[in-house]
Design a protein around this motif. Structure first.
Motif, mmCIF file in Angstrom:
data_model
loop_
_atom_site.group_PDB
_atom_site.id
_atom_site.type_symbol
_atom_site.label_atom_id
_atom_site.label_comp_id
_atom_site.label_asym_id
_atom_site.label_seq_id
_atom_site.Cartn_x
_atom_site.Cartn_y
_atom_site.Cartn_z
ATOM 1 N N LEU A 80 -0.646 -4.648 -0.136
ATOM 2 C CA LEU A 80 -1.382 -3.494 0.134
ATOM 3 C C LEU A 80 -0.366 -2.180 -0.003
ATOM 4 C CD1 LEU A 80 -4.063 -3.245 1.087
ATOM 5 C CD2 LEU A 80 -3.543 -3.403 3.270
ATOM 6 N N ARG A 81 1.158 -2.733 0.358
ATOM 7 C CA ARG A 81 1.818 -1.350 0.293
ATOM 8 C C ARG A 81 2.074 -0.766 -1.226
ATOM 9 N NH1 ARG A 81 6.559 -4.485 2.899
ATOM 10 N NH2 ARG A 81 7.844 -5.162 1.173
ATOM 11 N N ARG A 82 1.793 -1.780 -2.120
ATOM 12 C CA ARG A 82 2.297 -1.554 -3.482
ATOM 13 C C ARG A 82 0.812 -0.682 -3.860
ATOM 14 N NH1 ARG A 82 3.919 -6.827 -4.665
ATOM 15 N NH2 ARG A 82 5.457 -6.984 -3.289
ATOM 16 N N TRP A 83 -0.319 -1.261 -3.376
ATOM 17 C CA TRP A 83 -1.491 -0.509 -3.809
ATOM 18 C C TRP A 83 -1.614 0.847 -3.213
ATOM 19 C CZ3 TRP A 83 -5.449 1.013 -0.106
ATOM 20 C CH2 TRP A 83 -6.551 1.504 -0.518
ATOM 21 N N LEU A 84 -0.998 0.976 -1.898
ATOM 22 C CA LEU A 84 -0.907 2.287 -1.425
ATOM 23 C C LEU A 84 -0.271 3.412 -2.206
ATOM 24 C CD1 LEU A 84 -1.699 4.238 1.180
ATOM 25 C CD2 LEU A 84 0.617 3.716 2.052
ATOM 26 N N ARG A 85 0.925 2.896 -2.713
ATOM 27 C CA ARG A 85 1.821 3.624 -3.576
ATOM 28 C C ARG A 85 1.087 4.111 -4.865
ATOM 29 N NH1 ARG A 85 5.730 7.087 -3.488
ATOM 30 N NH2 ARG A 85 4.328 8.211 -5.047
ATOM 31 N N ARG A 86 0.292 3.154 -5.359
ATOM 32 C CA ARG A 86 -0.598 3.585 -6.561
ATOM 33 C C ARG A 86 -1.700 4.643 -6.151
ATOM 34 N NH1 ARG A 86 -0.368 -2.040 -7.587
ATOM 35 N NH2 ARG A 86 -2.321 -2.249 -7.041
ATOM 36 N N LEU A 87 -2.110 4.305 -5.158
ATOM 37 C CA LEU A 87 -3.375 5.134 -4.577
ATOM 38 C C LEU A 87 -2.752 6.539 -4.537
ATOM 39 C CD1 LEU A 87 -6.407 4.971 -3.710
ATOM 40 C CD2 LEU A 87 -5.252 5.116 -1.324
ATOM 41 N N HIS A 88 -1.635 6.450 -3.905
ATOM 42 C CA HIS A 88 -0.919 8.141 -3.632
ATOM 43 C C HIS A 88 -0.803 8.502 -4.819
ATOM 44 C CE1 HIS A 88 1.947 11.065 -2.567
ATOM 45 N NE2 HIS A 88 1.129 11.261 -1.517
ATOM 46 N N ASP A 89 -0.333 7.882 -5.872
ATOM 47 C CA ASP A 89 0.000 8.678 -7.226
ATOM 48 C C ASP A 89 -1.281 8.971 -7.780
ATOM 49 O OD1 ASP A 89 2.591 7.936 -7.036
ATOM 50 O OD2 ASP A 89 2.374 5.950 -8.073
ATOM 51 N N ASP A 90 -2.353 8.472 -7.399
ATOM 52 C CA ASP A 90 -3.529 8.877 -8.106
ATOM 53 C C ASP A 90 -4.220 10.315 -7.429
ATOM 54 O OD1 ASP A 90 -3.824 7.070 -9.796
ATOM 55 O OD2 ASP A 90 -4.915 5.516 -8.902
ATOM 56 N N ILE A 91 -4.176 10.052 -5.901
ATOM 57 C CA ILE A 91 -4.788 11.107 -5.217
ATOM 58 C C ILE A 91 -3.789 12.453 -4.799
ATOM 59 C CG2 ILE A 91 -6.629 10.068 -4.596
ATOM 60 C CD1 ILE A 91 -5.270 9.475 -1.970
ATOM 61 N N HIS A 92 -2.557 11.913 -4.421
ATOM 62 C CA HIS A 92 -1.578 13.096 -4.272
ATOM 63 C C HIS A 92 -1.776 13.961 -3.204
ATOM 64 C CE1 HIS A 92 1.744 13.106 -7.112
ATOM 65 N NE2 HIS A 92 0.949 12.797 -8.149
ATOM 66 N N VAL A 93 -2.263 13.323 -2.003
ATOM 67 C CA VAL A 93 -2.458 14.235 -0.971
ATOM 68 C C VAL A 93 -1.213 14.126 -0.081
ATOM 69 C CG1 VAL A 93 -3.606 12.396 0.138
ATOM 70 C CG2 VAL A 93 -3.976 14.742 1.018
ATOM 71 N N THR A 94 -0.709 14.989 0.562
ATOM 72 C CA THR A 94 0.681 14.884 1.336
ATOM 73 C C THR A 94 0.400 13.909 2.390
ATOM 74 O OG1 THR A 94 0.608 17.209 1.015
ATOM 75 C CG2 THR A 94 1.976 16.244 2.657
ATOM 76 N N SER A 95 1.180 12.952 2.456
ATOM 77 C CA SER A 95 1.037 11.816 3.230
ATOM 78 C C SER A 95 2.264 11.199 4.053
ATOM 79 C CB SER A 95 0.482 10.526 2.422
ATOM 80 O OG SER A 95 -0.728 10.771 1.704
ATOM 81 N N VAL A 96 1.756 11.214 5.251
ATOM 82 C CA VAL A 96 3.150 10.519 6.138
ATOM 83 C C VAL A 96 2.732 9.296 6.727
ATOM 84 C CG1 VAL A 96 4.533 11.038 8.106
ATOM 85 C CG2 VAL A 96 3.744 13.150 6.939
ATOM 86 N N PHE A 97 3.599 8.437 6.738
ATOM 87 C CA PHE A 97 3.103 7.116 7.462
ATOM 88 C C PHE A 97 4.263 6.540 8.110
ATOM 89 C CE2 PHE A 97 5.241 3.313 5.063
ATOM 90 C CZ PHE A 97 5.576 3.916 3.940
ATOM 91 N N VAL A 98 3.882 5.954 9.306
ATOM 92 C CA VAL A 98 4.907 5.501 10.482
ATOM 93 C C VAL A 98 5.164 4.033 10.002
ATOM 94 C CG1 VAL A 98 4.967 4.885 12.671
ATOM 95 C CG2 VAL A 98 4.590 7.202 12.222
ATOM 96 N N THR A 99 6.566 3.428 9.989
ATOM 97 C CA THR A 99 6.563 2.192 10.135
ATOM 98 C C THR A 99 8.068 1.795 10.547
ATOM 99 O OG1 THR A 99 7.068 0.217 8.468
ATOM 100 C CG2 THR A 99 7.742 2.515 7.778
ATOM 101 N N HIS A 100 8.123 0.602 11.025
ATOM 102 C CA HIS A 100 9.469 0.256 11.603
ATOM 103 C C HIS A 100 10.200 -0.818 10.722
ATOM 104 C CE1 HIS A 100 6.731 -2.947 13.186
ATOM 105 N NE2 HIS A 100 7.533 -3.790 12.615
#
Lengths: 295, 276, 359
Positions: C175-195
């Motif tokens: 899912l995180r690889r998928w999120l990376r690709r998705l972000h490359d497509d839509i380019h909306v400013t994104s912030v995600f929290v993780t530990h």
């Protein structure tokens, strides 16, 4: 999950001898079940049966005559009028109290929850007495009320207020734990998606508490219709005017009109049965939902 | 330069709902209860004491408290057993039996009252058989206990049931695997876990029985000094316009109810601490 | 749309959740807020969203002050850790929700809503689930629906709170690889929290490391991993060994080993701690270098293609962790209980008086 039936078959002989670590031997189980069921029969099933038997013992015609007697009809009408006022008010209160308690943090929350429980603890007779002393002809506000030609005690307003007092906690008590358990994430999600407070309540919160709310309303309704002790103190039992259904039952019983008393009782008993049936349905529904969620 | 912001809540509606909650509670019961207590304080101590210490009244306390205590104890034993059977065992009609436990909650007390007296009178379905052994229930103190047991029945069952359901089977399995027999496991593992809930249910049943009126007055017969419960005396005094007498006894009942509420809250707090 | 966090503070009773944080998230970037639990990262995210109110400080979107805008008017997309999907609505209704609750004037027509929802469901590759209920979906699918729902309102910024926290390891990685690709497509400013440091380093354009309500470091993933600003970041991003070291004129000494430490040019005989990552320790079977440290191999664990060693040197109580390929391990002929010689190849030294401060 499905286990192949052949596995069960081959294990059958073992299953007969083998007992789980968390189980008692069969004879103990059967004894305990028998004792429990006998107790419940004596205290729940028999009283229920005796009411229904008494009501229909002499045929449906006699039953119908009893419930369509003018005094009975007027008691039914008055009772319905009272619940039409009390139940919506207590519903509004229950939803408001549950919203403020479950969705927000504030000081004194546990005190507020205890206060909401208070009417449960107070004897219905004392509830009636409180209002007699406040509004009765010899009470604190009695002279002022009679000077202004108003009656609360021995009149419908008094009955409404004692019933509102007695049934105030029911809906709130159903909703508070339910809404606390559901948290506020879905509401927050709705707000981030641009919905305002009302829309969030209607489209997100209400569907989630629907069944609990329905049960709370039904229970509140049943208790309001059946309230006896408090009403007995404030109503004055004026036939055709301030007699609610339970008071009418008392009058009939004291006049040895047992069949009629049971006939009117059977209406309230039916309502009680519907109430507990709805409660089971709600719980069954909830169990199913949790099973699905867990799967 | 830091700017302090006005306190604001993200989820809307706090002011509205809290305002309505407090207003409604205030009007319907907080102000009336307060006014009632104020009324009691207008009485002289002597009037108050005389009203609550009449012999007939004291006899009613004995019956009300004693009867409620016995009824709650019966419910503790049988209610605990019913909860156990409903959670642990399978038998036909279990779901219906489970639902029926709530009947005393939903059935009007007056209906229950006439049903119980009809059942337990010496000509009734149950009473006639007891009569053979010389046991009389209707119009005796035994009848009061029966009615109070009926009215308190759901409380122990409904407080114990969820705790029993949440009790992990692993605990019992661990106990068994450590060599305990079934009775030891129940005594050392299950019972301590259920104890706070049992006690809470007991207190709830007792509190409910203490104030009960409707289901008792029919079966008790209301004989002075013998089968008169305290709530009945309050009604009688109110009907005779003896407001001082009624208010004094009512205050005693109210204080007892507050104490019970306090105890129950304490028990629930303790139970939740033990549970969590 | 850029997000500017300007001197934001937030406390809960006597717990300081966010301690005077100032940050800027640039337009179109995917930033990870990384930190241990209780570091204030989720609180900061909720403040950006408008789900929490800061005690002091301002939030600006593209220069426009949004601090006082209610969450429902702020135009953020928020993805909750536990999805917060509406249980009683179908997937379609969930995704459409943000559009259907708009006031009549700005609400798109039914057809437009339908088209848009279906397009989003295709984007998250779940168009076939439109008429199912959330409980009929797997965790990973639910999280994708939650993302589609957040995107439906065309948010100015996308905020994700531990988006993969509740998923199992395999789904997480996918899912995180998928999120990376998705972000490359839509380019909306994104912030995600993780530990999860691995997650932060793999997915984001930029990593902000937080601890105790403060920002410890703010930089590109390579930068943060290769040049940790302080001991906290060093230890939080992966395993690390600590050696006593002496710093003198741009050189750090661990025992007899000398390593370059150019940032300490001009320092004289200072005592400090050298931080060395397990893969930056060379292991030898014999004393090939005069300055190598002698150690006993206490434990050998083979994890897939890598071998992890736990070693004890002659003069330290702490175990040293070293990592090497299985190939090299075999070539050296090392064994548990045997001798080895180790030599750090790279280290970063911190002096004791260096405060953990940054930002």
């Amino acid at each position: 999950m499905t286990t192949p039936s052949t596995v069960i078959d081959t294990n059958d002989t073992i299953a007969k001898r083998w007992r789980r670590a968390t189980e008692e031997p069969a004879w103990i189980r059967i004894t305990l079940i028998t004792i429990a069921l006998t107790f419940l029969t004596l205290f729940l099933v028999l009283p229920l049966t005796v009411v229904l038997y008494g009501a229909f013992e002499r045929g449906i015609g006699v039953w119908y005559a009893a419930v369509s007697d003018p005094d009975a009809l007027s008691a039914i009408r008055l009772t319905l009028l009272i619940v039409a006022i009390v139940v919506p008010l207590n519903t509004l209160f229950g939803v408001a109290a549950a919203w403020s308690i479950a969705k927000f943090e504030f000081r004194g929350k546990s005190i507020l929850i205890s206060l909401i429980d208070m009417p449960f603890a107070i004897s219905p007779v004392v509830v009636g007495l409180i209002f007699v002393i406040l509004f009765g002809s010899q009470g604190w506000l009695g002279p002022w009320l009679s000077a202004h030609d108003m009656r609360i005690i021995f009149a419908v307003p008094g009955i409404i207020i004692v019933i509102a007092f007695g049934t105030l906690p029911f809906i709130a008590r159903e909703l508070i734990p339910l809404m606390q358990q559901q948290g506020k994430e879905e509401e927050e999600a709705s707000l981030t998606l641009g919905a305002n407070g009302w829309k969030t309540f209607w489209y997100v919160t209400l569907p989630n508490i629907k069944w609990g709310l329905i049960y709370g309303i039904i229970l509140c309704n049943a208790r309001a219709m059946g309230e006896f002790g408090a009403v007995a103190v404030v109503s004055g039992r004026i036939r055709g005017e301030t007699n609610t259904m339970p008071l009418h039952i008392e009058v009939l019983y004291n006049e040895y009109m047992f069949t009629a008393a049971f006939a009117v009782s059977s209406l309230l008993t039916g309502l009680a049965l519907v109430t507990i049936a709805i409660k089971s349905a709600v719980e069954w529904n909830e169990e199913r939902r949790q099973r699905i969620a867990a799967a | 330069m830091p700017v302090t912001l006005a306190k604001r809540r993200v989820i809307p509606g706090f002011g509205l709902t809290m305002g309505f909650t407090l207003l409604y509670m205030g009007l319907v019961f907080l102000i009336p209860v307060g006014a009632f207590l104020l009324y009691t304080t207008t009485m002289s101590w002597e009037t108050f004491w005389n009203a609550i210490s009449q012999r007939q009244v004291v006899a009613s306390y004995k019956l009300s408290f004693g009867g409620s205590l016995i009824a709650a104890t019966i419910n503790l034993v049988f209610g605990g057993l019913v909860a156990w059977v409903l959670v642990r065992y399978k038998f036909p009609g279990k779901r219906m039996v489970d639902a029926l436990v709530d009947l005393p909650f939903a059935l009007p007390t007056a209906v229950a009252g006439i049903a119980l007296v009809t059942l337990y009178a010496s000509t009734g379905w149950v009473g006639q058989y007891l009569d053979i052994f010389g046991i009389r229930i209707a119009y005796t103190q035994l009848g009061v206990v029966i009615a109070l047991t009926y009215i308190g029945l759901p409380f122990v069952v409904r407080t114990v049931q969820p705790v029993l359901e949440d009790l992990e089977a692993e605990l019992e399995e661990a106990s068994a695997s450590l060599g305990a027999d079934r009775l030891t496991t129940i005594r050392r593992v299950i019972f301590p876990a259920l104890f706070p809930a049992l006690l809470t249910g007991y207190a709830l049943a007792f509190a409910r029985a203490l104030g009960e009126y409707g289901s008792v007055v029919f079966i008790s017969g209301n004989l002075p000094f013998r089968t008169e419960i305290t709530p009945l005396l309050i009604v009688a005094k109110a009907e005779q316009y003896d407001y001082h007498g009624a208010a004094a006894i009512g205050t005693v009942m109210l204080v007892a109810a507050f104490l019970m509420l306090l105890i129950i809250n304490g028990l629930q707090w303790w139970a939740s601490r033990r549970h969590g | 749309m850029s997000i500017e966090i300007d001197h934001v503070n937030k406390h809960f009773r006597d717990f300081v959740a966010v301690d005077n944080v100032s940050l800027t998230f640039r337009d179109g970037e995917l930033t990870a807020l990384l930190g241990p639990s209780g570091s204030g990262k989720t609180t900061l995210l909720r403040i950006i969203a408008g789900l929490e109110q800061p005690d002091t400080g301002r939030i600006r979107f593209h220069g426009e002050d949004t601090t006082d805008l209610h969450v429902s008017e702020r135009g953020v997309g928020f993805v909750f850790q536990h999805y917060a999907l509406f249980k009683h609505m179908t997937v379609f209704q969930n995704v459409a929700y943000g559009l259907t609750v708009r006031p009549r004037k700005t609400r798109p027509s039914k057809d437009e809503i339908k088209q848009k929802v279906m397009r989003l469901l295709e984007l998250v590759q779940l168009d076939w689930t439109a008429h199912r209920y959330p409980h009929q979906l797997s965790g990973g699918q639910r999280q994708r629906i939650a993302l589609a729902r957040a995107l439906a309102v065309e948010p100015k910024v996308l905020l994700l709170d531990e988006p993969f926290g509740a998923l199992d390891a395999k789904v997480r990685a996918e899912l995180r690889r998928w999120l990376r690709r998705l972000h490359d497509d839509i380019h909306v400013t994104s912030v995600f929290v993780t530990h999860d440091q691995e997650e932060a380093l793999e997915v984001s354009d930029r990593v902000v490391v937080m601890n105790k309500g403060r920002v410890e470091q703010d930089g590109s993933p390579e930068d943060v991993y290769d040049h940790p600003a302080n001991p906290f970041v060093y230890q939080f991003l992966g395993n690390v060994n600590l050696f006593h070291a002496r710093v003198h004129d741009g050189i750090a000494r661990i025992g007899d080993i000398q390593l370059p430490a150019p940032e300490f040019q001009g320092y004289k005989n200072e005592q400090g701690q050298a931080y060395v990552r397990p893969h930056e320790i060379e292991v030898f079977a014999g004393r090939e270098h005069a300055d190598a440290l002698h150690a006993k191999i206490e434990l050998v664990s083979v994890v897939g293609p890598t071998v992890r060693l736990e070693l004890r040197t002659d003069n330290s109580e702490e175990l040293i962790h070293a990592e090497l390929t299985k190939h090299r391990f075999r070539a050296l002929g090392l064994a548990q209980g045997g001798d080895a010689w180790i030599r750090p190849t790279y280290s970063r030294v911190f002096l004791p008086d260096e405060r953990v401060s940054n930002g």
